[in-house]
Write a protein that holds these residues in place. Structure first.
Motif, short mmCIF file in Angstrom:
data_model
loop_
_atom_site.label_atom_id
_atom_site.label_comp_id
_atom_site.label_asym_id
_atom_site.label_seq_id
_atom_site.Cartn_x
_atom_site.Cartn_y
_atom_site.Cartn_z
N MET A 20 0.80 -1.13 -0.05
CA MET A 20 -0.11 -0.08 -0.16
C MET A 20 0.95 1.30 0.01
SD MET A 20 -1.15 -0.04 4.04
CE MET A 20 -1.28 -1.99 4.00
N LEU A 21 0.42 2.47 -0.68
CA LEU A 21 0.88 3.43 -0.38
C LEU A 21 -0.21 4.55 0.20
CD1 LEU A 21 2.34 4.02 -4.21
CD2 LEU A 21 3.37 3.81 -1.81
N THR A 22 0.10 5.29 1.18
CA THR A 22 -0.72 6.35 2.01
C THR A 22 -0.25 7.77 1.76
OG1 THR A 22 -1.24 4.47 3.51
CG2 THR A 22 -1.83 6.84 4.24
N SER B 231 -8.89 1.40 -3.46
CA SER B 231 -8.99 2.35 -2.23
C SER B 231 -10.06 2.05 -1.68
CB SER B 231 -8.76 3.36 -2.46
OG SER B 231 -7.37 3.99 -2.74
N ILE B 232 -10.32 2.15 -0.13
CA ILE B 232 -11.53 2.20 0.41
C ILE B 232 -11.95 3.64 0.75
CG2 ILE B 232 -12.95 1.67 2.51
CD1 ILE B 232 -11.28 -0.86 2.70
N ILE B 233 -12.95 4.16 -0.02
CA ILE B 233 -13.22 5.56 0.26
C ILE B 233 -14.83 5.69 0.77
CG2 ILE B 233 -13.75 7.98 -1.06
CD1 ILE B 233 -11.47 6.75 -3.08
N LYS B 234 -14.96 6.25 1.81
CA LYS B 234 -16.03 6.43 2.54
C LYS B 234 -16.79 5.00 2.65
CE LYS B 234 -16.89 11.16 1.42
NZ LYS B 234 -17.91 12.21 0.60
N ASN B 235 -16.03 4.01 3.08
CA ASN B 235 -16.50 2.68 3.39
C ASN B 235 -16.95 1.82 1.86
OD1 ASN B 235 -15.91 2.77 6.07
ND2 ASN B 235 -18.09 4.00 6.24
N LYS C 75 -6.74 11.94 3.51
CA LYS C 75 -5.66 11.06 3.32
C LYS C 75 -6.15 9.87 2.67
CE LYS C 75 -2.29 9.18 6.38
NZ LYS C 75 -2.05 9.26 8.00
N LEU C 76 -5.39 9.05 2.04
CA LEU C 76 -5.78 8.12 1.07
C LEU C 76 -4.68 6.83 1.33
CD1 LEU C 76 -8.52 7.80 -0.88
CD2 LEU C 76 -6.97 8.27 -2.57
N THR C 77 -5.42 5.62 1.22
CA THR C 77 -4.63 4.40 1.34
C THR C 77 -4.83 3.82 -0.25
OG1 THR C 77 -4.21 4.15 3.41
CG2 THR C 77 -3.88 2.15 2.29
N VAL C 78 -3.99 3.52 -0.93
CA VAL C 78 -4.07 2.82 -2.18
C VAL C 78 -3.34 1.52 -2.18
CG1 VAL C 78 -3.74 2.97 -4.58
CG2 VAL C 78 -4.02 5.26 -3.45
N GLU C 79 -4.05 0.56 -2.58
CA GLU C 79 -3.40 -0.95 -2.56
C GLU C 79 -3.30 -1.44 -3.85
OE1 GLU C 79 -5.92 -3.94 -0.52
OE2 GLU C 79 -6.50 -2.49 0.91
N LEU C 80 -1.86 -1.87 -3.97
CA LEU C 80 -1.43 -2.20 -5.34
C LEU C 80 -1.56 -3.72 -5.73
CD1 LEU C 80 0.06 0.60 -4.66
CD2 LEU C 80 2.06 -0.31 -6.01
#
Length: 310
Positions: free
Chosen positions: A188-190, A229-233, A270-275
């Motif tokens: 992940m990248l945050t 990503s998980i954005i607003k659940n 703030k965003l977490t992106v899973e590769l």
């Protein structure tokens, strides 16, 4: 799990089961150690404690500017929170702390501060001043201070020993499948979404520009990735480019994500992106039309990957 940011903040009258290490990546091998710690602590009706350090000792002792970590400290804490640990201690590593002898570390930290009953450690663990402490000394000190020690053998996947170094190499070469297999989760990248030049929007592919502020965080090989990503659940899929945008004469590395079927303002979030999958290397195209054509192909390939694999 309760987190403490300094060993001195932690006190307990209860006996504890402890493991120690930097645990960068919280990878498959780390998870086996932690699972054993948590299970044995519960079985013995004791509390499980993981002691880790930040900054990474090499950052302090070697000023190794080239050291890149798989996780930021916040990511590491979030991953550890899922393991069932009772306590996480993130102790500030310093030159002064590094000067503790192996005996001082055992007496002052493990015995007096953590009230240890059992220590569970990974294979070939070293500690104390100049890394002088080893399993033999730990065993000797355990008899002196009335606690037990268990060393876990090296963890293997398909006969290949899992290590943070091998994961870093896999990420640097674009071998995301191997890295994610070793990690046991998606790399992940945050970061915070910042304003870019809005070039993506002008060609029909608006992007969220991710600013990863932690300079020690490993950024994988440049190229295009399938991500989520998980954005607003809600799970949102997309494709991400890591690179210098050579087609539009970019002069510094950016991390840009184009989310599918999504139209919300993400600035300053703030965003977490899973590769999930490495799609292709970054390329320089002769014209914007050629770039747009390739991006459309990337989107089709990405959507097919998501449909068939997720």
């Amino acid at each position: 799990m309760i987190t403490f940011l300094d060993i001195s903040n932690f006190t307990t009258q209860e006996k504890t089961f402890v493991t120690i290490g930097t645990f960068d990546g919280v990878h498959f091998g780390h998870q086996k150690i932690i699972e054993k710690l948590v299970a044995e602590a519960k079985k013995a009706n004791k509390k499980s404690v993981l002691l880790t350090f930040f900054p990474h000792p090499r950052m302090v002792l070697q000023k190794d500017v080239s050291l890149e970590l798989i996780n930021t400290i916040d990511e590491r804490e979030k991953l550890l929170k899922k393991t069932g640990l009772d306590y996480l201690i993130i102790h500030p590593f310093s030159k002064e702390f590094s000067r503790k002898t192996a005996l001082e570390f055992v007496r002052e930290v493990l015995v007096n501060q953590l009230n240890i009953s059992k220590l569970i450690i990974g294979y070939d663990h070293h500690f104390g001043k100049n890394r002088e402490g080893n399993i033999e000394q730990l065993t000797e000190y355990s008899h002196l201070y009335n606690f037990t020690v268990e060393e876990i053998p090296a963890q293997d996947i398909d006969d290949v020993s899992v290590s943070s170094t091998k994961i870093r190499r896999a990420l640097a070469s674009g071998n995301l499948k191997t890295a994610n297999n070793y990690l046991g989760y998606n790399f992940m990248l945050t970061g915070v979404v910042i304003n870019g030049k809005h070039l993506g929007g002008k060609i029909g592919f608006p992007t969220a520009n991710i600013d990863v502020k932690e300079t020690y965080k490993l950024i994988p090989k440049t190229g295009v990735y399938v991500v989520k990503s998980i954005i607003k659940n809600k799970i949102v899929f997309g494709m991400m480019n890591i690179g210098n945008r050579p087609t539009v004469n970019g002069n510094h590395q950016t991390i840009e994500v184009h989310f599918f079927d999504f139209n919300q303002d993400l600035y300053n979030q703030k965003l977490t992106v899973e590769l999930l999958y490495f799609l292709r290397d970054e390329e320089k195209f002769d014209t914007l039309d050629s770039l747009i054509l390739q991006l459309k192909k990337d989107e089709k390939t990405t959507r097919n990957y998501i449909k068939n694999n997720l």
